[in-house]
Motif scaffolding. Structure first.
Motif, PDB file in Angstrom:
ATOM      1  N   GLU A 257     -61.881 -35.585  88.575  1.00  0.00           N
ATOM      2  CA  GLU A 257     -62.937 -34.622  88.270  1.00  0.00           C
ATOM      3  C   GLU A 257     -62.905 -34.208  86.804  1.00  0.00           C
ATOM      4  O   GLU A 257     -63.954 -33.997  86.181  1.00  0.00           O
ATOM      5  CB  GLU A 257     -62.803 -33.397  89.173  1.00  0.00           C
ATOM      6  CG  GLU A 257     -63.163 -33.679  90.626  1.00  0.00           C
ATOM      7  CD  GLU A 257     -63.118 -32.462  91.513  1.00  0.00           C
ATOM      8  OE1 GLU A 257     -63.464 -32.588  92.703  1.00  0.00           O
ATOM      9  OE2 GLU A 257     -62.744 -31.372  91.019  1.00  0.00           O
ATOM     10  N   LYS A 265     -70.369 -38.275  93.020  1.00  0.00           N
ATOM     11  CA  LYS A 265     -71.362 -37.791  93.969  1.00  0.00           C
ATOM     12  C   LYS A 265     -70.982 -36.386  94.414  1.00  0.00           C
ATOM     13  O   LYS A 265     -69.804 -36.029  94.465  1.00  0.00           O
ATOM     14  CB  LYS A 265     -71.445 -38.722  95.172  1.00  0.00           C
ATOM     15  CG  LYS A 265     -71.977 -40.113  94.851  1.00  0.00           C
ATOM     16  CD  LYS A 265     -72.047 -40.977  96.098  1.00  0.00           C
ATOM     17  CE  LYS A 265     -72.591 -42.370  95.777  1.00  0.00           C
ATOM     18  NZ  LYS A 265     -72.637 -43.221  96.991  1.00  0.00           N
ATOM     19  N   ALA A 266     -71.994 -35.580  94.750  1.00  0.00           N
ATOM     20  CA  ALA A 266     -71.755 -34.210  95.193  1.00  0.00           C
ATOM     21  C   ALA A 266     -72.582 -33.922  96.436  1.00  0.00           C
ATOM     22  O   ALA A 266     -73.717 -34.369  96.560  1.00  0.00           O
ATOM     23  CB  ALA A 266     -72.101 -33.216  94.087  1.00  0.00           C
ATOM     24  N   ASP A 267     -71.997 -33.146  97.350  1.00  0.00           N
ATOM     25  CA  ASP A 267     -72.687 -32.806  98.594  1.00  0.00           C
ATOM     26  C   ASP A 267     -73.534 -31.551  98.476  1.00  0.00           C
ATOM     27  O   ASP A 267     -74.282 -31.221  99.398  1.00  0.00           O
ATOM     28  CB  ASP A 267     -71.659 -32.615  99.719  1.00  0.00           C
ATOM     29  CG  ASP A 267     -70.945 -33.916 100.058  1.00  0.00           C
ATOM     30  OD1 ASP A 267     -71.556 -34.987  99.888  1.00  0.00           O
ATOM     31  OD2 ASP A 267     -69.783 -33.852 100.484  1.00  0.00           O
ATOM     32  N   SER A 268     -73.413 -30.836  97.380  1.00  0.00           N
ATOM     33  CA  SER A 268     -74.181 -29.608  97.200  1.00  0.00           C
ATOM     34  C   SER A 268     -74.306 -29.322  95.710  1.00  0.00           C
ATOM     35  O   SER A 268     -73.525 -29.838  94.901  1.00  0.00           O
ATOM     36  CB  SER A 268     -73.481 -28.438  97.892  1.00  0.00           C
ATOM     37  OG  SER A 268     -72.264 -28.135  97.222  1.00  0.00           O
ATOM     38  N   GLU A 271     -71.024 -27.928  94.386  1.00  0.00           N
ATOM     39  CA  GLU A 271     -69.986 -28.933  94.142  1.00  0.00           C
ATOM     40  C   GLU A 271     -70.286 -29.709  92.870  1.00  0.00           C
ATOM     41  O   GLU A 271     -69.373 -30.002  92.082  1.00  0.00           O
ATOM     42  CB  GLU A 271     -69.880 -29.891  95.324  1.00  0.00           C
ATOM     43  CG  GLU A 271     -68.748 -30.905  95.152  1.00  0.00           C
ATOM     44  CD  GLU A 271     -68.612 -31.852  96.319  1.00  0.00           C
ATOM     45  OE1 GLU A 271     -67.514 -32.390  96.509  1.00  0.00           O
ATOM     46  OE2 GLU A 271     -69.614 -32.065  97.043  1.00  0.00           O
ATOM     47  N   ARG A 272     -71.558 -30.029  92.645  1.00  0.00           N
ATOM     48  CA  ARG A 272     -71.925 -30.730  91.419  1.00  0.00           C
ATOM     49  C   ARG A 272     -71.548 -29.902  90.188  1.00  0.00           C
ATOM     50  O   ARG A 272     -70.997 -30.421  89.223  1.00  0.00           O
ATOM     51  CB  ARG A 272     -73.413 -31.042  91.416  1.00  0.00           C
ATOM     52  CG  ARG A 272     -73.856 -31.827  90.162  1.00  0.00           C
ATOM     53  CD  ARG A 272     -75.335 -32.124  90.150  1.00  0.00           C
ATOM     54  NE  ARG A 272     -76.126 -30.906  90.083  1.00  0.00           N
ATOM     55  CZ  ARG A 272     -76.940 -30.485  91.046  1.00  0.00           C
ATOM     56  NH1 ARG A 272     -77.062 -31.177  92.160  1.00  0.00           N
ATOM     57  NH2 ARG A 272     -77.627 -29.364  90.914  1.00  0.00           N
ATOM     58  N   GLN A 275     -67.792 -29.885  89.574  1.00  0.00           N
ATOM     59  CA  GLN A 275     -67.333 -31.148  88.986  1.00  0.00           C
ATOM     60  C   GLN A 275     -67.731 -31.255  87.516  1.00  0.00           C
ATOM     61  O   GLN A 275     -66.982 -31.822  86.708  1.00  0.00           O
ATOM     62  CB  GLN A 275     -67.887 -32.317  89.801  1.00  0.00           C
ATOM     63  CG  GLN A 275     -67.274 -32.380  91.202  1.00  0.00           C
ATOM     64  CD  GLN A 275     -67.952 -33.362  92.133  1.00  0.00           C
ATOM     65  OE1 GLN A 275     -67.534 -33.555  93.259  1.00  0.00           O
ATOM     66  NE2 GLN A 275     -69.030 -33.983  91.686  1.00  0.00           N
ATOM     67  N   SER A 388     -76.922 -24.745  89.825  1.00  0.00           N
ATOM     68  CA  SER A 388     -76.990 -24.138  91.149  1.00  0.00           C
ATOM     69  C   SER A 388     -77.256 -22.640  91.078  1.00  0.00           C
ATOM     70  O   SER A 388     -77.648 -22.031  92.059  1.00  0.00           O
ATOM     71  CB  SER A 388     -75.683 -24.379  91.911  1.00  0.00           C
ATOM     72  OG  SER A 388     -74.632 -23.636  91.343  1.00  0.00           O
TER      73      SER A 388
END
Length: 739
Positions: A257, A265-268, A271-272, A275, A388
């Motif tokens: 990271e 790749k990120a799930d939300s 999370e993006r 990272q 986000s």
């Protein structure tokens, strides 16, 4: 290349006139010196004539026209502190090849992948608790040594609290552990260790260790001007690190990271963002003034190669920037193969070194906020927008960023990645052939990693570093963890696993732990747990006959006792706050930087007072937190694997005179005096119990009463008298050292 480009005109063979009869073009000449004597005192920059001349001190001026950039001078300081190792050959060798020393696989221990060793047999079969102990005991026995007795319960509980969360236990916590210890030692220790590992304060303690490696700082501190531009968004990386340690993020993922979080790749959206923030690892470095440096971009890349090489691999890859590494198997081509990962990436850090705006901002909110968290007119802030938390697009113009828009430092790929060309003698204006992006050629791997020409390749770099068969990565981290728990690493040069570094004192144990680390999912908490539960860790700091300079193992190289250690700066401050009752245990909120752009002569006024833990202090380069500065803080410019531990008169003066110490002593005194029902003797008992986690002996009790009476008589103030006693307790070796 600095000596070559700046000094050889007057200080090399062939010069028209040799200045001061001083030659600098070979190791022998440098050691010999000139009319004024030897130019370098190894390990002591301030006493070295060369360093003083570079700083234009005391009529010594080199170069005479103008001083070199502060970043270059700082490099010379670090080089001299290292002992001024000189990689130059007596006679130059051709560029691009290691001609006099062809390396073979296995020549350097750290380039050979760990192999699972067999657990050794020991004569004393009753002492060891686990395999770690058998490795340690086998080495002791081979040197004719026996392990020290186990530490008593008070010493052990204090050691565990400080090592795992960086703060002392309360007296009540000590008594609770001692009672459980009497019933079942193993169960009591395991229960305490598991509780401390689960504590939110664990990440604050171990995150601070990592921030030393990541050269974390909240200002540039290296631009050569009378300014110290701040990094007001660096704190997001700090908080990311603390959270990662608390979540026990697997170390291979943690590394990935930080090198390439923006490419994962990120799930939300959250999370993006996390990272992206992780890539601040590569953006936090101190940067020389762009206007004064033709090599600015490549100096930024050099810093990134250093933090990856030294911080993650324990290798000084940067030595190959100008020529093949003279000691380790790292040719210049390898350096520029790795440089391509970073020249193909954009580094986004803030206002230090940005492009000029073409017109003044007209947005009302920008004008209104000119005196609150915004950059001076004329600069664009090149940072990441945390998407986000805001509707602002990633590429929105700076004038559209509403106040409070979440921003961060970090990395992203350039639109057109490309390989890097060799910079001849390290000069970016003199380039040679292009080198395909790649890894260190001396590191053999069973895994083939293909780098796409359409990306920077940072993700593939991370995959190479975290490959289970990589010979350095796990070893380096295991060694760093061991160092923080035992006082020294199994390799006592934690940043240098090369030829100039020390060889491991326990190579089989290091390999055993490294393989186990990977097999256990790269879990740092699991590694720490296994180490602190070992009997090797539980040993007393004193052998049966005491440890002296004439003892068989005075430096504790063979682990025959535990090493006594002084508290680091952060633990000392946090301990005073906790004992005085002033510690705010909540996480610090953002950055404590008052101003976006700092003038050096105003820096002392820019540290906000705080009672949060020390990890949340403002760590400005060239202006460290005043509550911590006296106790061997790193400079936050380079990778720090092991802090210096000095014993200086300034330490005592700090404890006698510093406003923070005086303030906490007064708070501690008021805490003791608040209960009117307590007698003087009871208050003295509480003072010892809370500060030293024990009761005073009769002599100490008598002397404390005597001090209180005399001070009250002289000052006429009971509060001052009690504050003096509290300050005396804070100043004791017993408070400041850990057995």
């Amino acid at each position: 290349p600095v000596l070559d480009s700046q000094c050889y005109e007057c200080h090399a063979k062939g010069a028209k006139k040799i200045g001061g009869k001083l030659l600098l073009d070979s190791p022998a000449a440098l050691q010999k010196g000139g009319e004024s004597g030897a130019p370098i005192v190894a390990g002591k920059p301030e006493e070295s004539l060369l360093f003083r001349a570079l700083r234009h001190e005391n009529d010594l001026e080199m170069p005479p026209e103008k001083p070199l950039p502060e970043a270059v001078i700082a490099d010379f300081s670090r080089w001299i502190k290292m002992g001024a190792p000189d990689p130059r050959e007596t006679a130059p060798t051709p560029e691009g090849s290691i001609t006099d020393r062809q390396y073979k696989e296995g020549d350097l221990w750290s380039f050979t992948a760990p192999e699972k060793p067999s657990v050794p047999q020991v004569r004393d079969t009753s002492w060891s608790r686990d395999e770690i102990d058998r490795f340690a005991l086998a080495t002791m026995e081979s040197h004719g040594l026996q392990p020290a007795p186990d530490a008593d319960s008070r010493a052990l509980v204090r050691r565990l609290y400080y090592d795992l969360i960086g703060m002392p236990p309360t007296y009540a916590e000590v008594r609770l552990f001692e009672a459980a210890f009497l019933v079942n030692q193993e169960a009591a220790i395991e229960r305490l260790v598991d509780g401390l590992l689960d504590s939110r304060h664990f990440g604050e303690r171990w995150g601070r260790h990592w921030l030393d490696v990541a050269r974390y700082g909240e200002s540039n501190g290296n631009d050569g001007l009378s300014r110290n531009p701040t990094f007001p968004h660096a704190w997001r990386y700090r908080d990311y690190v603390i959270d990662a340690f608390n979540r026990d993020l697997p170390y291979d993922r943690f590394v990935t990271e930080q090198i390439a979080g923006d490419l994962l790749k990120a799930d939300s959206p959250e999370e993006r963002d996390r990272q992206h923030i992780a890539t601040g690892f590569l953006a936090l470095g101190a940067k020389p003034a762009k206007a004064m440096n033709d090599n600015f971009e490549m100096d930024v890349v050099a810093d990134q190669i250093e933090v990856v090489g030294t911080g993650l691999l324990g290798l000084s890859i940067g030595c190959a920037r100008c020529h093949d590494h003279k000691f380790d198997p790292i040719p210049t081509r390898d350096y520029y193969a790795m440089a391509g990962f970073f020249t193909s990436s954009e580094t986004l850090w803030g206002v230090a070194g940005n492009e000029k705006l073409t017109a003044p901002p007209t947005d009302l909110h920008v004008l209104q906020a000119a005196s609150r968290a915004l950059p001076p007119f004329g600069f664009v802030e090149t940072v990441l927008v945390i998407e986000s938390n805001t509707g602002v697009a990633l590429k929105a113009p700076p004038s559209k960023w509403a106040p409070g828009t979440p921003l961060a430092m970090g990395m992203r790929d350039r639109k057109e990645p490309a390989d890097c060309k060799i910079n001849l003698k390290g000069e970016s204006k003199q380039v040679g052939e292009s080198v395909p992006r790649g890894f260190l050629s001396a590191v053999k791997s069973n895994k083939s990693i293909i780098i796409s020409p359409k990306t920077s390749g940072r993700l593939q770099l991370a995959q190479w570093i975290t490959s289970p068969d990589h010979p350095q990565t796990a070893r380096v981290m295991v060694n760093r963890v061991w160092l923080h728990l035992f006082g020294e690493g199994l390799v006592r040069t934690p940043n240098d696993f090369g030829v100039y570094g020390e060889k491991p004192t326990h190579p089989a144990l290091l390999d055993h732990l490294s393989i186990q680390f990977v097999e256990n999912g790269w879990s740092i908490k699991s590694l720490i747990r296994s180490l602190v539960l070992s009997r090797t860790y539980r040993q007393s700091c004193h052998s049966g006959e005491g440890v002296t300079s004439t003892s068989p193992d005075p430096e504790n190289r063979w682990l025959s006792h535990h090493s006594r250690r002084r508290l680091d700066a952060e633990s000392l401050r946090d301990a005073m706050l906790r004992v005085s009752g002033q510690l705010d245990p909540a996480p610090g909120d953002g950055s404590l930087i008052r101003h976006r752009d700092i003038l050096v002569n105003l820096a002392d006024n820019l540290h906000e007072p705080s009672t949060h833990r020390s990890v949340y202090q403002c760590y400005l380069r060239n202006s460290p937190p005043p509550d911590l500065a006296a106790f061997d803080l790193p400079d936050f410019i380079g990778v720090t694997g092991k802090r210096e531990v000095s014993t200086l008169p300034g330490h005592a003066l700090f404890l006698f005179n510093n406003a923070f110490v005086l303030d906490q002593s007064a708070h501690f005194a008021r805490r003791l005096l608040n209960d009117a029902q307590k007698s003087e003797t009871q208050r003295i008992l509480i003072a010892y119990q809370e500060s030293l986690n024990r009761d005073p002996d009769p002599e100490e009790l008598y002397r404390a009463i005597e001090l209180l009476e005399e001070t009250t008589r002289e000052t006429g103030s009971v509060e001052i008298a009690w504050a003096s006693l509290c300050q005396a307790l804070f100043s004791t070796n017993e408070f400041r050292y850990l057995d």
